[in-house]
Design a protein around this motif. Structure first.
Motif, PDB file in Angstrom:
ATOM      1  N   LEU A   1      39.419  35.400  41.947  1.00 41.07           N
ATOM      2  CA  LEU A   1      38.170  34.701  42.249  1.00 41.07           C
ATOM      3  C   LEU A   1      37.386  35.418  43.343  1.00 41.07           C
ATOM      4  O   LEU A   1      36.152  35.537  43.263  1.00 41.07           O
ATOM      5  N   CYS A   2      38.083  35.907  44.358  1.00 38.79           N
ATOM      6  CA  CYS A   2      37.387  36.643  45.425  1.00 38.79           C
ATOM      7  C   CYS A   2      36.758  37.925  44.887  1.00 38.79           C
ATOM      8  O   CYS A   2      35.647  38.304  45.292  1.00 38.79           O
ATOM      9  N   CYS A   3      37.451  38.583  43.990  1.00 37.30           N
ATOM     10  CA  CYS A   3      36.913  39.802  43.395  1.00 37.30           C
ATOM     11  C   CYS A   3      35.674  39.490  42.554  1.00 37.30           C
ATOM     12  O   CYS A   3      34.689  40.228  42.588  1.00 37.30           O
ATOM     13  N   LEU A   4      35.714  38.399  41.796  1.00 35.08           N
ATOM     14  CA  LEU A   4      34.544  38.019  40.999  1.00 35.08           C
ATOM     15  C   LEU A   4      33.363  37.653  41.890  1.00 35.08           C
ATOM     16  O   LEU A   4      32.210  37.970  41.568  1.00 35.08           O
ATOM     17  N   LEU A   5      33.633  36.974  43.004  1.00 34.79           N
ATOM     18  CA  LEU A   5      32.538  36.614  43.908  1.00 34.79           C
ATOM     19  C   LEU A   5      31.915  37.862  44.513  1.00 34.79           C
ATOM     20  O   LEU A   5      30.694  37.939  44.676  1.00 34.79           O
TER      21      LEU A   5
ATOM     22  N   HIS B   1      45.824  29.415  50.142  1.00 34.45           N
ATOM     23  CA  HIS B   1      46.606  30.539  49.625  1.00 34.45           C
ATOM     24  C   HIS B   1      45.919  31.884  49.873  1.00 34.45           C
ATOM     25  O   HIS B   1      46.402  32.909  49.394  1.00 34.45           O
ATOM     26  N   VAL B   2      44.813  31.887  50.584  1.00 34.72           N
ATOM     27  CA  VAL B   2      44.058  33.117  50.784  1.00 34.72           C
ATOM     28  C   VAL B   2      44.782  34.025  51.772  1.00 34.72           C
ATOM     29  O   VAL B   2      45.537  33.570  52.634  1.00 34.72           O
ATOM     30  N   THR B   3      44.564  35.321  51.614  1.00 34.26           N
ATOM     31  CA  THR B   3      45.092  36.312  52.548  1.00 34.26           C
ATOM     32  C   THR B   3      43.934  37.029  53.224  1.00 34.26           C
ATOM     33  O   THR B   3      42.774  36.888  52.818  1.00 34.26           O
ATOM     34  N   VAL B   4      44.258  37.784  54.236  1.00 35.77           N
ATOM     35  CA  VAL B   4      43.216  38.540  54.936  1.00 35.77           C
ATOM     36  C   VAL B   4      42.555  39.547  53.987  1.00 35.77           C
ATOM     37  O   VAL B   4      41.335  39.729  54.010  1.00 35.77           O
ATOM     38  N   ASP B   5      43.346  40.182  53.145  1.00 34.22           N
ATOM     39  CA  ASP B   5      42.789  41.153  52.204  1.00 34.22           C
ATOM     40  C   ASP B   5      41.799  40.498  51.239  1.00 34.22           C
ATOM     41  O   ASP B   5      40.789  41.102  50.867  1.00 34.22           O
ATOM     42  N   ASP B   6      42.083  39.266  50.830  1.00 33.59           N
ATOM     43  CA  ASP B   6      41.162  38.568  49.935  1.00 33.59           C
ATOM     44  C   ASP B   6      39.814  38.340  50.605  1.00 33.59           C
ATOM     45  O   ASP B   6      38.756  38.541  49.996  1.00 33.59           O
ATOM     46  N   LEU B   7      39.833  37.928  51.864  1.00 29.79           N
ATOM     47  CA  LEU B   7      38.576  37.703  52.581  1.00 29.79           C
ATOM     48  C   LEU B   7      37.856  39.024  52.855  1.00 29.79           C
ATOM     49  O   LEU B   7      36.623  39.072  52.853  1.00 29.79           O
ATOM     50  N   LEU B   8      38.606  40.084  53.070  1.00 25.89           N
ATOM     51  CA  LEU B   8      37.977  41.386  53.300  1.00 25.89           C
ATOM     52  C   LEU B   8      37.295  41.899  52.035  1.00 25.89           C
ATOM     53  O   LEU B   8      36.284  42.600  52.111  1.00 25.89           O
ATOM     54  N   VAL B   9      37.849  41.559  50.866  1.00 26.50           N
ATOM     55  CA  VAL B   9      37.209  41.952  49.604  1.00 26.50           C
ATOM     56  C   VAL B   9      35.801  41.375  49.531  1.00 26.50           C
ATOM     57  O   VAL B   9      34.861  42.033  49.061  1.00 26.50           O
TER      58      VAL B   9
END
Length: 582
Positions: A279-283, A309-317
């Motif tokens: 989902l983060c990648c799609l956003l 369930h989010v990670t730091v890498d997900d938010l950085l994406v």
């Protein structure tokens, strides 16, 4: 399948037919124009199979119709070429790639069995039923070939039949895989046009497909159609151009934007259908492609639902451009975190009116992730104080047990922005609580020259309070110990005094008995003396009273009134008693 090149006007088979048609015995009498191609044919041969051409010739105002324009025929010149071959009796092969176009052309030309037995429309219908829709792969090919024929396939129910066959077989494969890997059917669906793909998913949902099955098909389709943008859900790729570049609205970008905006509405409603990194990648794709606000808000909402369930890498994406050189978007992160906090508050309200717990497990995980995330983006010069603080203050202060991670982010920000004045530094440091730092962090803060003086003083003052508190506690403990010891000593002294008084009274009593034995008086005298003694209760009554008061073993004491005269008591070795000092 790709259509033949438009430059071709006649195939080799039509050239053979043309050689026979252009023979001197039977000259052609009509030219059929299909787009840029033209065919010299014979009216009587075409009329024998096509009711449409027959009507055109009959209804023509010209006495001799020599030119017919069929540029609007579905399938174009390739489909008409095969239809003309059928009229002339030339053999050709019907394939799953061409059956839809040939069927539409046959129906358009009214080459049906009602007009002529064994006509082309009947032949294509049989092939479509027996071969085209017999398997998942062939059904997908037929459906995909309908893309260039619309709206004719819709009118002829070809699209709906293909969608029904594909959805049925896909659901069957999802529940009972017939080959390996089990999700092979998702790769087959990934070649469909996005509109047809949406129809297939809708049909699968109507047939009771599980939401994870639908989600798996969507993930595969997205990875195939937006390959360069989603990749392994981590981004990257310096060849991907920024949306600020001149060709950001190129044809490929517009197509990708349409695909993304068409995929998101197909998502199942279950919040756990997709992994959060997907989902983060799609956003990030939506931000990069400048998708509609509705598309981005829907993705943000879905991320908010599972943010724990989010990670730091997900938010950085979400935050960086594809080349990783600069920040892309922080507003989405701010809205996502804010939405999560509001959701947690709403959940507490609706759950029997419970008070909102800032230190819930989910909130603590998100707080730690956000603090670490701020530490990763703090070193970028374009990050303003308002944006930095705007994300940090979203997390309730009670959600963080310690502010060490937040202190690290603040320290990195101050190091990356050395030109801040004292007031600006205080604004940056206002997001953390110096009293919630660990001992190691306070020691580091007390020596950190980048921090404003006020924060350093807070850290030092807290340590001083801790030291004073510890010293006060030690003094209180010592005073309590001294008091207890003093009370114990007083109790021991009191018992010693009582024992001494008891010993003195006993000695007096024994001396009196000894005197009576030495006098050796007669029975009468003894009786008189005894009566006199009884009549004078002064000594014995006072002694018994003292014994009852002074004896520490009151409940277990022995009665001394029955002491036998001839009992000798060893005064040098008194009986051992508890608390006795002898």
């Amino acid at each position: 399948m790709a259509a033949p090149s438009p430059s071709r006007s006649l195939s080799f088979a039509m050239e053979r037919t043309g050689q026979w048609v252009f023979s001197p015995e039977i000259p052609s009498d009509v030219i059929v124009v299909v787009g840029e191609a033209s065919f010299s044919l014979h009216k009587f041969i075409l009329v024998a199979k096509s009711n449409y051409i027959r009507k055109m010739i009959i209804e023509s105002e010209e006495s001799e119709l020599t030119r017919i324009d069929l540029s609007n025929i579905p399938g174009g010149k390739e489909a008409f070429e095969k239809a003309a071959k059928f009229c002339y009796g030339v053999n050709f092969e019907i394939t799953v790639q061409s059956v839809a176009a040939l069927h539409c052309a046959a129906v358009f030309l009214q080459m049906t069995d009602e007009y002529c037995d064994g006509n082309l429309a009947g032949r294509t219908e049989d092939f479509l039923s027996q071969v085209g829709l017999s398997s998942l792969q062939s059904s997908v090919v037929v459906l995909n070939s309908c893309r260039q024929l619309l709206p004719f396939p819709d009118h002829l129910n070809v699209v709906d039949r293909c969608v029904g066959a594909i959805s049925t077989k896909a659901c069957s494969e999802a529940n009972f895989p017939s080959r390996s890997p089990p999700n092979w059917w998702t790769e087959e669906l990934a070649v469909l046009d996005v509109e047809f793909f949406g129809k297939v998913l809708a049909a699968m949902k109507q047939r009771g497909a599980k939401y994870l099955t639908v989600a798996g098909a969507l993930i595969t389709y997205t990875e195939r159609t937006l390959r360069e943008l989603v990749r392994d859900h981590t981004g990257g790729g310096k060849e991907i151009q920024s949306p600020d570049s001149g060709d950001s609205d190129s044809e490929s970008r517009i197509e990708q934007r349409v695909i993304l905006q068409s995929i998101v509405p197909l998502f199942p409603t279950e919040k756990a259908a997709f992994p959060i990194n997907f989902l983060c990648c799609l956003l990030r794709c939506a931000i990069h492609l400048r998708a509609s606000s509705a598309c981005k808000r829907e993705l943000e909402k879905r991320i908010t639902e599972i943010l724990e369930h989010v990670t730091v890498d997900d938010l950085l994406v979400l935050s960086f451009t594809y080349d990783g050189e600069r920040l892309l978007d922080l507003d989405s992160v701010r809205r996502i975190v804010s939405g999560f906090v509001e959701k947690e508050k709403s959940t507490s309200v609706f759950n029997a009116g419970n008070v909102f717990k800032e230190n819930s497990a989910a909130m603590q995980r998100v707080a730690k992730t956000v603090s670490s995330y701020l530490g990763e983006i703090a070193s970028y010069g374009e990050l303003t104080i308002s944006k930095f603080n705007g994300i940090a203050v979203l997390i309730p202060k009670g959600a963080r047990k310690l502010d060490d991670d937040l202190y690290r982010a603040v320290d990195i920000y101050l190091k990356a922005h050395p030109n801040l004045d004292e007031i600006e530094k205080e604004k940056v440091c206002s997001v953390m609580d110096p009293l919630k730092l660990s001992y190691e962090a306070r020691v580091h803060a007390s020596k950190n020259k980048r921090l404003p003086l006020q924060i350093v003083l807070h850290a030092l003052y807290y340590d001083q309070l801790q030291v004073r508190s510890g010293a006060a506690e030690d003094r209180e403990a010592l005073a309590a110990a001294v008091t207890a010891e003093r009370n114990r000593l007083q109790t021991d002294v009191s018992l010693v005094r009582e024992n001494e008084e008891l010993r003195t009274e006993l000695m007096k009593m024994k001396m009196f008995i000894s005197d009576l034995q030495k006098n050796g008086q007669g029975a009468t005298s003894c009786g008189k003396e005894a009566s006199v003694s009884i009549k004078k209760p002064t000594f014995f009554s006072s002694m018994s009273k003292k014994l009852s008061k002074l004896n520490p073993f009151k409940h277990g004491s022995k009665d001394t009134s029955n002491i036998i005269d001839d009992v000798t008591v060893d005064l040098t070795k008194p009986r051992r008693r508890r608390f006795s000092i002898s």
